[in-house]
Design a protein around this motif. Structure first.
Motif, mmCIF file in Angstrom:
data_model
loop_
_atom_site.group_PDB
_atom_site.id
_atom_site.type_symbol
_atom_site.label_atom_id
_atom_site.label_comp_id
_atom_site.label_asym_id
_atom_site.label_seq_id
_atom_site.Cartn_x
_atom_site.Cartn_y
_atom_site.Cartn_z
ATOM 1 N N THR A 1 30.532 43.302 34.943
ATOM 2 C CA THR A 1 29.765 44.489 34.551
ATOM 3 C C THR A 1 28.474 44.584 35.352
ATOM 4 O O THR A 1 28.104 45.656 35.830
ATOM 5 C CB THR A 1 29.467 44.460 33.041
ATOM 6 N N LEU A 2 27.781 43.447 35.505
ATOM 7 C CA LEU A 2 26.551 43.431 36.303
ATOM 8 C C LEU A 2 26.853 43.796 37.751
ATOM 9 O O LEU A 2 26.151 44.613 38.346
ATOM 10 C CB LEU A 2 25.873 42.065 36.224
ATOM 11 N N ALA A 3 27.881 43.194 38.313
ATOM 12 C CA ALA A 3 28.240 43.484 39.702
ATOM 13 C C ALA A 3 28.540 44.970 39.882
ATOM 14 O O ALA A 3 28.079 45.590 40.848
ATOM 15 C CB ALA A 3 29.442 42.640 40.117
ATOM 16 N N ASN A 4 29.274 45.544 38.949
ATOM 17 C CA ASN A 4 29.602 46.966 39.017
ATOM 18 C C ASN A 4 28.341 47.827 38.900
ATOM 19 O O ASN A 4 28.158 48.773 39.671
ATOM 20 C CB ASN A 4 30.608 47.318 37.917
ATOM 21 N N ALA A 5 27.477 47.494 37.948
ATOM 22 C CA ALA A 5 26.249 48.267 37.752
ATOM 23 C C ALA A 5 25.324 48.180 38.962
ATOM 24 O O ALA A 5 24.612 49.133 39.271
ATOM 25 C CB ALA A 5 25.524 47.783 36.494
ATOM 26 N N ALA A 6 25.329 47.031 39.630
ATOM 27 C CA ALA A 6 24.457 46.826 40.790
ATOM 28 C C ALA A 6 25.133 47.220 42.097
ATOM 29 O O ALA A 6 24.500 47.199 43.156
ATOM 30 C CB ALA A 6 24.026 45.364 40.855
ATOM 31 N N ASN A 7 26.425 47.550 42.022
ATOM 32 C CA ASN A 7 27.198 47.900 43.210
ATOM 33 C C ASN A 7 27.189 46.764 44.242
ATOM 34 O O ASN A 7 26.966 46.980 45.438
ATOM 35 C CB ASN A 7 26.695 49.207 43.830
ATOM 36 N N VAL A 8 27.380 45.538 43.728
ATOM 37 C CA VAL A 8 27.533 44.356 44.578
ATOM 38 C C VAL A 8 28.838 43.674 44.188
ATOM 39 O O VAL A 8 29.430 43.988 43.158
ATOM 40 C CB VAL A 8 26.348 43.367 44.445
ATOM 41 N N SER A 9 29.281 42.715 44.984
ATOM 42 C CA SER A 9 30.513 42.010 44.635
ATOM 43 C C SER A 9 30.264 41.014 43.500
ATOM 44 O O SER A 9 29.136 40.526 43.321
ATOM 45 C CB SER A 9 31.075 41.265 45.851
ATOM 46 N N ARG A 10 31.307 40.742 42.742
ATOM 47 C CA ARG A 10 31.197 39.749 41.674
ATOM 48 C C ARG A 10 30.851 38.392 42.271
ATOM 49 O O ARG A 10 30.089 37.627 41.678
ATOM 50 C CB ARG A 10 32.497 39.662 40.871
ATOM 51 N N ASN A 11 31.375 38.082 43.450
ATOM 52 C CA ASN A 11 31.063 36.813 44.114
ATOM 53 C C ASN A 11 29.568 36.676 44.399
ATOM 54 O O ASN A 11 29.022 35.567 44.338
ATOM 55 C CB ASN A 11 31.854 36.653 45.409
ATOM 56 N N THR A 12 28.891 37.772 44.692
ATOM 57 C CA THR A 12 27.446 37.742 44.903
ATOM 58 C C THR A 12 26.751 37.294 43.626
ATOM 59 O O THR A 12 25.864 36.435 43.656
ATOM 60 C CB THR A 12 26.926 39.127 45.341
ATOM 61 N N VAL A 13 27.155 37.859 42.503
ATOM 62 C CA VAL A 13 26.559 37.504 41.213
ATOM 63 C C VAL A 13 26.864 36.044 40.866
ATOM 64 O O VAL A 13 25.973 35.286 40.471
ATOM 65 C CB VAL A 13 27.048 38.449 40.086
ATOM 66 N N VAL A 14 28.108 35.635 41.039
ATOM 67 C CA VAL A 14 28.522 34.264 40.719
ATOM 68 C C VAL A 14 27.737 33.260 41.559
ATOM 69 O O VAL A 14 27.195 32.284 41.034
ATOM 70 C CB VAL A 14 30.046 34.080 40.920
ATOM 71 N N SER A 15 27.659 33.479 42.856
ATOM 72 C CA SER A 15 26.944 32.558 43.744
ATOM 73 C C SER A 15 25.467 32.478 43.399
ATOM 74 O O SER A 15 24.859 31.406 43.439
ATOM 75 C CB SER A 15 27.101 32.997 45.209
ATOM 76 N N PHE A 16 24.872 33.606 43.038
ATOM 77 C CA PHE A 16 23.467 33.642 42.645
ATOM 78 C C PHE A 16 23.265 32.861 41.351
ATOM 79 O O PHE A 16 22.360 32.029 41.247
ATOM 80 C CB PHE A 16 23.030 35.099 42.490
ATOM 81 N N GLU A 17 24.119 33.077 40.354
ATOM 82 C CA GLU A 17 23.991 32.372 39.080
ATOM 83 C C GLU A 17 24.173 30.863 39.244
ATOM 84 O O GLU A 17 23.530 30.085 38.542
ATOM 85 C CB GLU A 17 25.008 32.896 38.071
ATOM 86 N N LYS A 18 25.038 30.452 40.149
ATOM 87 C CA LYS A 18 25.283 29.027 40.372
ATOM 88 C C LYS A 18 24.212 28.378 41.243
ATOM 89 O O LYS A 18 24.218 27.171 41.449
ATOM 90 C CB LYS A 18 26.646 28.815 41.037
ATOM 91 N N GLY A 19 23.292 29.196 41.771
ATOM 92 C CA GLY A 19 22.247 28.668 42.641
ATOM 93 C C GLY A 19 22.743 28.308 44.026
ATOM 94 O O GLY A 19 22.072 27.585 44.756
#
Length: 63
Positions: free
Chosen positions: A5-23
């Protein structure tokens, strides 16, 4: 908010969000701004350093 949902709202890939959250990496400035804007639109308030550290909180709902 889940990662998809965050990736969609931000118009970025889910992998971008996952990699950011994992540091694993910091998103480029455009993606970081898009993620922050999506979170703020969803009601997240970013709190600057105030002696106790930076943080976040949720905006009060107006009913």
């Amino acid at each position: 908010m889940d990662q998809a949902t965050l990736a969609n709202a931000a118009n970025v890939s889910r992998n971008t969000v996952v990699s950011f959250e994992k540091g694993q990496r910091t998103p480029n400035p455009n993606n970081l701004t898009a993620i922050r804007t999506a979170l703020e639109t969803a009601g997240v308030i970013f709190v600057d350093e105030n002696g106790e550290g930076a943080g976040v909180r949720l905006r009060k709902r107006v009913e």
